[in-house]
Scaffold this motif. Structure first.
Motif, PDB file in Angstrom:
ATOM      1  N   GLY A 350      48.706  56.694  24.905  1.00  0.00           N
ATOM      2  CA  GLY A 350      47.585  56.403  24.118  1.00  0.00           C
ATOM      3  C   GLY A 350      46.428  56.602  24.861  1.00  0.00           C
ATOM      4  O   GLY A 350      46.085  57.427  25.810  1.00  0.00           O
ATOM      5  N   ALA A 351      45.553  55.191  25.378  1.00  0.00           N
ATOM      6  CA  ALA A 351      44.545  55.069  26.221  1.00  0.00           C
ATOM      7  C   ALA A 351      45.006  54.949  27.745  1.00  0.00           C
ATOM      8  O   ALA A 351      44.298  55.362  28.535  1.00  0.00           O
ATOM      9  CB  ALA A 351      43.456  54.118  25.749  1.00  0.00           C
ATOM     10  N   ARG A 352      46.261  54.729  27.846  1.00  0.00           N
ATOM     11  CA  ARG A 352      46.891  54.542  29.144  1.00  0.00           C
ATOM     12  C   ARG A 352      47.907  55.527  29.241  1.00  0.00           C
ATOM     13  O   ARG A 352      48.621  55.996  28.191  1.00  0.00           O
ATOM     14  CB  ARG A 352      47.438  53.182  29.266  1.00  0.00           C
ATOM     15  CG  ARG A 352      46.220  52.144  29.381  1.00  0.00           C
ATOM     16  CD  ARG A 352      46.679  50.740  29.569  1.00  0.00           C
ATOM     17  NE  ARG A 352      47.169  50.420  28.246  1.00  0.00           N
ATOM     18  CZ  ARG A 352      47.389  48.946  27.949  1.00  0.00           C
ATOM     19  NH1 ARG A 352      47.504  48.112  28.772  1.00  0.00           N
ATOM     20  NH2 ARG A 352      47.946  48.637  26.817  1.00  0.00           N
ATOM     21  N   PRO A 353      48.503  55.818  30.624  1.00  0.00           N
ATOM     22  CA  PRO A 353      49.569  56.856  30.756  1.00  0.00           C
ATOM     23  C   PRO A 353      51.017  56.040  30.590  1.00  0.00           C
ATOM     24  O   PRO A 353      52.093  56.199  31.277  1.00  0.00           O
ATOM     25  CB  PRO A 353      49.586  56.887  32.065  1.00  0.00           C
ATOM     26  CG  PRO A 353      48.893  55.937  32.917  1.00  0.00           C
ATOM     27  CD  PRO A 353      48.079  55.346  31.486  1.00  0.00           C
ATOM     28  N   ASN A 354      51.366  55.630  29.159  1.00  0.00           N
ATOM     29  CA  ASN A 354      52.238  55.257  28.999  1.00  0.00           C
ATOM     30  C   ASN A 354      52.673  55.453  27.376  1.00  0.00           C
ATOM     31  O   ASN A 354      51.698  55.668  26.713  1.00  0.00           O
ATOM     32  CB  ASN A 354      52.694  53.515  29.013  1.00  0.00           C
ATOM     33  CG  ASN A 354      51.569  52.797  28.361  1.00  0.00           C
ATOM     34  OD1 ASN A 354      50.679  52.982  28.794  1.00  0.00           O
ATOM     35  ND2 ASN A 354      52.244  52.139  27.573  1.00  0.00           N
ATOM     36  N   PRO A 355      53.944  55.716  27.031  1.00  0.00           N
ATOM     37  CA  PRO A 355      54.072  55.934  25.465  1.00  0.00           C
ATOM     38  C   PRO A 355      53.667  54.864  24.676  1.00  0.00           C
ATOM     39  O   PRO A 355      53.753  53.477  24.963  1.00  0.00           O
ATOM     40  CB  PRO A 355      55.586  56.002  25.383  1.00  0.00           C
ATOM     41  CG  PRO A 355      56.077  56.406  26.724  1.00  0.00           C
ATOM     42  CD  PRO A 355      55.188  55.757  27.578  1.00  0.00           C
ATOM     43  N   GLN A 356      53.008  55.254  23.467  1.00  0.00           N
ATOM     44  CA  GLN A 356      52.450  54.182  22.626  1.00  0.00           C
ATOM     45  C   GLN A 356      53.525  53.319  22.094  1.00  0.00           C
ATOM     46  O   GLN A 356      53.396  52.200  22.013  1.00  0.00           O
ATOM     47  CB  GLN A 356      51.868  54.764  21.212  1.00  0.00           C
ATOM     48  CG  GLN A 356      50.528  55.842  21.740  1.00  0.00           C
ATOM     49  CD  GLN A 356      49.793  56.442  20.551  1.00  0.00           C
ATOM     50  OE1 GLN A 356      48.678  56.529  20.221  1.00  0.00           O
ATOM     51  NE2 GLN A 356      50.556  56.985  19.518  1.00  0.00           N
ATOM     52  N   GLY A 357      54.788  53.940  21.687  1.00  0.00           N
ATOM     53  CA  GLY A 357      55.844  52.828  21.291  1.00  0.00           C
ATOM     54  C   GLY A 357      56.599  52.283  22.186  1.00  0.00           C
ATOM     55  O   GLY A 357      57.440  51.259  21.826  1.00  0.00           O
TER      56      GLY A 357
END
Length: 595
Positions: A350-357
């Motif tokens: 998303g806005a950060r380097p981790n999966p949205q889910g």
């Protein structure tokens, strides 16, 4: 010589100190002058609300974590607030631009918003939130781009296009207000606008001569990100581009599972972005269509927005019939199934380097449950009002957040019912008492005969279920507990329910309302109060220095004329800069004396 070296080192230290002071997330500055202009979007001259002389207003184009400073000059003849719909205002409901948190900006005054698009990406829009003003314009798109270091889940498009669609009345917002105040419905709109313009003359019977229409120029073979926002009054619209697939990629800050649609229903207040490849031949231009849904379509044919998609090598004008809308007159589940098909892309950053889910909402225990039911307008104390769960909201003269700050009593009640009232409906300033870091389930039950959409400020919520009929405890068995879309505005079909889950981790006073302007104006809203119970509350930003005062706190207002043109934060930034450069000039002069 020693003194010279000392001064030189001092200059270096000053420079390093200043650089550390100015390090951090960048600032983006804009000026908005809100005024009336005359325009003729449907061929009839009328008063519309423009920003910087433009209708619609300019696009606010920013990047994740930018600090946004917007200096607003109100040149209208009535008070004004601008709402940044979908921007989550982390830790600062002070900047939300709604009556529950802000005093209105008086006519001829300036006021400056400052907020951070913290950990957010996506497609949103802004609009004036008072007095039904959005029905006359004042809206524009918001783009929040990813930072360069965060990948997007598709190839970078060749261009970015904003399309604002919405139903439109030739009567301006003050006339529409008088209609509602008189206890009447607004009636059928006069048309649908695309980017503030009327329909292309695809039919000489339905569309008169001389109407200016929107043309979007593209290049063959290119792929564009087209962001579509329904900024209208109350009409759901079906959006489509003749002969082109709409690859859905994002909705209100969440990347979606990418799916092709030939058309998509976009309800009032909702935003989507599509990837559209210009893969057709250029024998003619192509229609862009936004047509009314869930109405008597034979009667509403003239309420259709039509623009033109023009290839750079196009050989002629668009002609012939419009591409057809979904034929679901006898299948009321078609649109709902389409809505259910929109899923969260849980593998994308998303806005950060981790999966949205990675936020597993389906495994979190619910702490509060609210069933919010709307019905057709009712008469309360001789006034025609709209309700949620039997309560028609009354905006207090002192904003709720301001009343909390200064401990002003009897401004509101923390008694919004968890279930619909069984007795007579009432008009009150009744607020939901949210549990900080709680997990709230809200069931939106639509017992009216028309489509509604609902929005919650300060949050993206998870749309986990929708169906026709009355919601029951057993309905939870149908919830999507893995990849329900996270968004800020959800539709509720007539005679149906929609269930949302929201994690109350954002301290403040947050509006929960219908986006249907007529029902919102008549009281179909409430606020959710989220307070950190800890004594040392560091979870909310302080009240801004330029806060306006009204109601019971009017005597605290420092100005009897237009305030400064810039915010306190912007002024501080500017003053620090001036101080730094002044010091440098003085020190440089001293150094020159010892050379």
């Amino acid at each position: 010589m020693a003194l010279y070296r000392f001064l030189a080192l001092f200059v270096v230290h000053i420079a390093l100190l200043a650089s550390s002071c100015f390090a951090g997330d960048p600032f983006v500055f804009m000026k908005f002058e809100v005024s009336y202009i005359t325009a003729s979007p449907l061929g009839v001259p009328q008063q519309v609300i423009a920003i910087n002389g433009k209708f619609p207003g300019p696009t606010l184009n920013v990047t994740t974590n930018n600090n946004v400073v917007v200096d607003v000059k109100n040149k209208l003849d009535e008070s004004l607030l601008l709402h940044w719909s979908g921007i989550q205002q982390r830790r600062s409901s002070w900047q939300d631009g709604l009556l529950g948190t802000n005093c209105p900006i008086p006519p001829k005054w300036n006021w400056t918003y400052q907020f951070q698009v913290k950990d957010q990406i996506g497609s949103f829009f802004y609009f004036p939130s008072l007095h039904l003003q959005r029905a006359s314009g004042g809206f524009g798109g918001i783009i929040v781009n990813n930072r360069a270091i965060i990948p997007i889940p598709f190839v970078t498009p060749d261009g970015d296009i904003i399309i604002l669609i919405g139903d439109w009345y030739i009567r301006n917002h003050t006339a529409l207000r008088k209609t509602l105040d008189a206890g009447k419905d607004l009636g059928m709109p006069d048309g649908v606008l695309i980017n503030g313009k009327g329909p292309y003359q695809y039919n000489t019977t339905l569309v008169p001569d001389g109407i200016d229409y929107e043309t979007i120029d593209v290049h063959p073979g290119k792929t564009y990100r087209i962001r579509v926002h329904n900024v209208g009054v109350s009409t759901s619209l079906n959006f489509r581009i003749q002969n082109h697939n709409l690859l859905l990629a994002e909705s209100e800050g969440s990347y979606t599972v990418q799916q092709n649609y030939t058309s998509l229903d976009i309800h009032v207040g909702q935003s989507y972005s599509f990837l559209v490849t210009m893969d057709q031949n250029a024998s003619t231009d192509y229609y862009i269509v936004a047509s009314a849904r869930f109405v008597n379509e034979s009667l509403w044919k003239r309420v259709t927005g039509v623009g033109i998609l023009r290839y750079s090598n196009s050989k002629g004008k668009a002609h012939g019939p419009l591409p057809e809308a979904p034929s679901d007159e006898f299948d009321k589940t078609f649109s709902m199934n389409q809505a259910r098909s929109i899923r969260w892309n849980v593998s994308a950053s998303g806005a950060r380097p981790n999966p949205q889910g990675s936020f597993r909402y389906g495994s979190i225990n619910v702490t509060d449950v609210y069933v919010l039911k709307n019905k057709p307008p009712v008469m309360i104390d001789g006034k025609r009002r709209a309700t949620l769960s039997g309560v028609s909201f009354v905006n207090p003269s002192t904003p709720i957040r301001l009343a909390d700050q200064y401990k002003v009593k009897r401004v509101y009640k923390l008694d919004f019912p968890t279930k619909p009232l069984t007795g007579s409906p009432k008009m009150e300033t009744s607020v939901i008492n949210g549990t900080y870091r709680g997990f709230m389930e809200v069931i939106l039950q639509n017992n009216d005969t028309k489509m509604f959409t609902y929005h919650m400020s300060g949050y993206a919520f998870f749309v986990v279920g929708m169906d026709y009929g009355e919601w029951t405890e057993n309905s939870r068995g149908t919830y999507n507990k893995w990849d329900g879309i996270a968004r800020t505005t959800a539709q509720v079909y007539p005679g149906a329910w929609t269930s949302i889950l929201v994690s109350l981790d954002n301290v403040g006073i947050w509006n929960l309302r219908t986006e249907n302007l007529d029902s919102w104006y008549l009281g179909q809203e409430t606020y959710v109060r989220v307070v950190n119970p800890e004594a040392t509350n560091k979870t909310e930003l302080p009240m801004p220095d330029n806060a306006l005062f009204c109601g019971a706190l009017s005597h605290m207002q420092k100005y009897d004329h237009s305030p400064q043109d810039i915010s306190a934060a912007a002024a501080i930034t500017g003053n620090r800069s001036k101080l730094f450069f002044t010091l440098l000039m003085i020190l440089s002069a001293l150094l020159s004396l010892f050379r």
